[in-house]
Design an enzyme around this catalytic site. Sequence first.
Site, PDB file in Angstrom:
ATOM      1  N   CYS A 116       0.810  -1.216   0.000  1.00 18.46           N
ATOM      2  CA  CYS A 116       0.000   0.000   0.000  1.00 18.46           C
ATOM      3  C   CYS A 116       0.845   1.270   0.000  1.00 18.46           C
ATOM      4  CB  CYS A 116      -0.911  -0.002   1.221  1.00 18.46           C
ATOM      5  SG  CYS A 116      -1.508  -1.644   1.646  1.00 18.46           S
ATOM      6  N   HIS A 156      -8.237   3.882  -2.875  1.00 16.83           N
ATOM      7  CA  HIS A 156      -6.874   3.470  -2.540  1.00 16.83           C
ATOM      8  C   HIS A 156      -6.279   2.580  -3.626  1.00 16.83           C
ATOM      9  CE1 HIS A 156      -3.380   2.313  -0.413  1.00 16.83           C
ATOM     10  NE2 HIS A 156      -3.871   1.371   0.372  1.00 16.83           N
TER      11      HIS A 156
END
Lengths: 162, 398
Positions: B86, B336
């Site tokens: 991430c 995201h």
Amino acid sequence: MARRVLELPDTVPLSPIIDLWDQQEPDGPDATGIYDFYRNLADGELTGQKCLSCGKLIFPPQIICPSCNSTELEWVKIPEEGELYAFTELKLGAPIIVENYAPFVIAVARFGNYPENGFQISGMMFDESYEELKIGDRITWDILEIKGPGDKKRYWYYFRKL
Amino acid sequence: MRNVAIVGAGITKFGVREAGWKDLVQEAGKAVFDDVPNLDKKEIDSLIVGAAQPERWINQTHVAPLVAELLGIEVKRVISRTEVACASGQAAIRYAWLAVAMGLSDVAMVVGVEKMNTRFMNFSQSSMINVGNREFDGANGFTAPPFFALVAQRHMHDFGTTREQLAMVRVKNAEYGSYNPYAQFQKKVTVEKVIESRMVAPPLTLFDCSAITDGACALILASEEKAKQLTDTPVWIVGGVQHVDYAHTTNQMGDLSHWVGLRKAAKDLYEMLNIKPDDIDIAEVHDCFTISEILEYEELGFCKKGEGGKFIEEGQSYIGGKVAVNPGGGLLSNGHPLGATGVRQAWEIVMQFRGEVPKERYVGGAELGIAHNLSGMAQLHHIMAYSLKKRSDVKFGR
Ligand SMILES: [Zn+2]
């Protein structure tokens, strides 16, 4: 013009990319150095390791102690009774291979005197719903048989409430 | 170490895009080239691409030279792809920064990108279990939502954080996201709406979770000398830290309601820059879930440990509060796309410093911003600091 057609098979075998238990081979090029962990599961025991050199408990199992680099590690049984530390229920977004089992509880349990002398381990729970559980519940681990595809049989573990 | 500036920033619309990975790269590339009209592409000597799982989602590896081809860049100095799940995007900025700071590169391009939506969403979920220990946690269904649900449950248990306080994080970020035309979600929400949205993994509902998103974002970094030729509004990279406490699997994580790695990373950054948390004007933090932002208030030192819930309830993280947290809407509004998020955070700070955001989410007078990116099950924390002042010029704080 010499147009050709390539015919593809209707199905392809289970891809190791989506198989959750793809790392359990005793030998061959896919062999894992911690295969005894899976042998222990087949024999009915969930195990961690203890380093014979520095005494540290190790989980998940490894071939070398990350604290002192010793290769002298012994298998130790995870205590049969532990404490439910945290839990939730996977209601949306299960990985493809266990979709049919969703929703199921995902828990973290502590066995022994964690962190000094114990283990903190994640596990699935199938027999209890989220509403039936609370932090601090006494729980145990048991063996999960993974059947298939075909005649393949592998072993894992799950948690249940005592 | 040379001063390094961000001289250009460009972004795509984030969301469920009817666009492929390569399309997104080209859109972000064009956006950043348009942002720096003085730049001749031939001046770019380096390229770092942040991308978390292109080999899973588009079955393509070796993506850095592919991006060079798509954007028409001849790379002579440094080229690579960065992967730390991430936080792959912030890692790309970090290595481009280091290359320019070292003098190896004079003008470096950063592209962060992820294409996550496909017809096979259950396959995407299967890809997400690989960011934890696949063999020992992934096999138990540990995707991100259940893990962060456990964090939320423990934080509520250990510190009395309430369900409503979690929802308030989404309410704030949705408000700012409503003024961000690039965000995936641009609608304001209420506490009730968050709590009543579909259950994902209790206590977290759909609105507590950031989405699965397609998007890309690009930056141009330059040495001080080059920056002067390229822009009148450079944004300086003044510091960066990362921390992992040899923890990847559950057994090594300790208490889930404490993110010790972030606490240590923040301490390192504050010592590096000689600043206090109070000196930070803008904090882009990794609100992958509502609970994450609450822990981040605490571990970044904006409030005492355990008081993150109170911090949002008192409105301290709104613009005009103690520190403006996620004035661009955060991951919760933007979505995201793993490799793009860290670059999008830098983009937001650049746009804030330049005053190029709608007034409803503008943090006036800001001079110092930080971006916190976390990766995986919060095992690894990454922070970078951006400022209107040069690193060499400034003694921040005291
Ligand atoms: Zn040892």
